[in-house]
Design an enzyme around this catalytic site. Sequence first.
Site, PDB file in Angstrom:
ATOM      1  N   ASP A  54      40.047  28.657  66.534  1.00 50.88           N
ATOM      2  CA  ASP A  54      38.851  29.010  65.771  1.00 50.88           C
ATOM      3  C   ASP A  54      38.944  30.335  65.028  1.00 50.88           C
ATOM      4  OD1 ASP A  54      37.143  26.760  66.330  1.00 50.88           O
ATOM      5  OD2 ASP A  54      37.081  27.472  68.392  1.00 50.88           O
ATOM      6  N   ASP A  94      37.811  19.824  63.455  1.00 50.00           N
ATOM      7  CA  ASP A  94      37.284  21.153  63.100  1.00 50.00           C
ATOM      8  C   ASP A  94      38.392  22.066  62.572  1.00 50.00           C
ATOM      9  OD1 ASP A  94      36.157  19.737  65.371  1.00 50.00           O
ATOM     10  OD2 ASP A  94      34.743  21.383  65.656  1.00 50.00           O
TER      11      ASP A  94
END
Length: 403
Positions: A114, A177
Amino acid sequence: MMRLSLMAVLFMGIIFFESCSKNIRTDEPLDYSVSQLKKTLSHIPADTPNIPRNIKDSLGNWRYVDYKDWTSGFWAGELWYAYEFTKDENIKQQAQRFTEQLYPLSVSPAFDHDLGFQVFNSYGNAYRLTGNEAYKKVILNTADTLATLFNPRVGTILSWPRLVPNMEWPQHNTIIDNMINLELLFWAAQNGGDHNLYDIAVKHAETTMKNHFRPDYTSYHAVVYDKDTGKKIKGVTHQGYADDSMWARGQSWAIYGYTMCYRFTKDPKFLDFAQKVSDVYLARLPEDKIPYWDFDDPAIPNAPRDASAAAVTASALLELSTFVKDKEKAQNYRKEAEAMLAELSSAEYQSRAKNSALIMHVTGHKPNNSEVDTSINYGDYYYLEALIRERKLQEGRSIYENL
């Protein structure tokens, strides 16, 4: 002659009114967003954790996290977009404050994928708007860190380098993602970083395109690979309704991710794929353009919505509309994005007096009953990004041009 002059004045007045009306329509939700951000700033604690993540109760109180949380970069990113719109130095100072809290991410080993969400949304916007070379250094260092998760035998970046249910650890897992985090690598490669970062991003996008999608172009949330051979083991979900369902935010990550890949590579296969994953999403939307959290939840129409997926998709479609050469299709993408933003800006979805977030009805992790039908910072971030992009397009600007 006087009659002609009067007609000319009236004509110019109409044009001016229409132009102003467009800006008023766009600026109202932007002004609202800045007002909401200022409300949140007035309540934030001085000490960490102090990064707003989600609204935790019916009283409208924020739950705060620190820099390690995967959502930590969205709040600073919102403040940078607010500064871009307002040129308010007080907002800029707050944006700098929350950006600089994330510095440890650039000098620590990668905990998960992330880093793009965390650092590029914060430091990336900071560098774009200030040109501060110290911010650029953090971006480049973080890109190198993210690249350490790339497995060349698989061809993708590892998402979770730890035990996660149903991911068959220590095998290699990649979630959809991760497509968003490629922007960090692409940008770094084009701004002083190693060119290998570009190659990693392209390879990840190509491998994901091959293995992450069903014949109808809907996306699996996660794919598990054999870490040694690179062979695909299975496609599964972690946050969606079922392994074979279309989780709304996952599909929005694909739309945004492949549109962004085309921006950096100009490879037509990415542009074509961005349209394919967009078209299946658009075809299945409910009338108000805001998806249910998963398109295949049998509880529909009594299932929760996910306004964050709408915000991500709206922002992506505005960009996609500038790439597509078919004028009618390009116009349709922009029209769909603007319809999404209009709904998100309505009383049904704006938080207004209910809390100090920007939008409501975001669903984070429904299977875990976590962050269901609430306000979450990434929904706000992409909503604000989309509004900024919409305004630029209405003014005839490039969406990459600073206001």
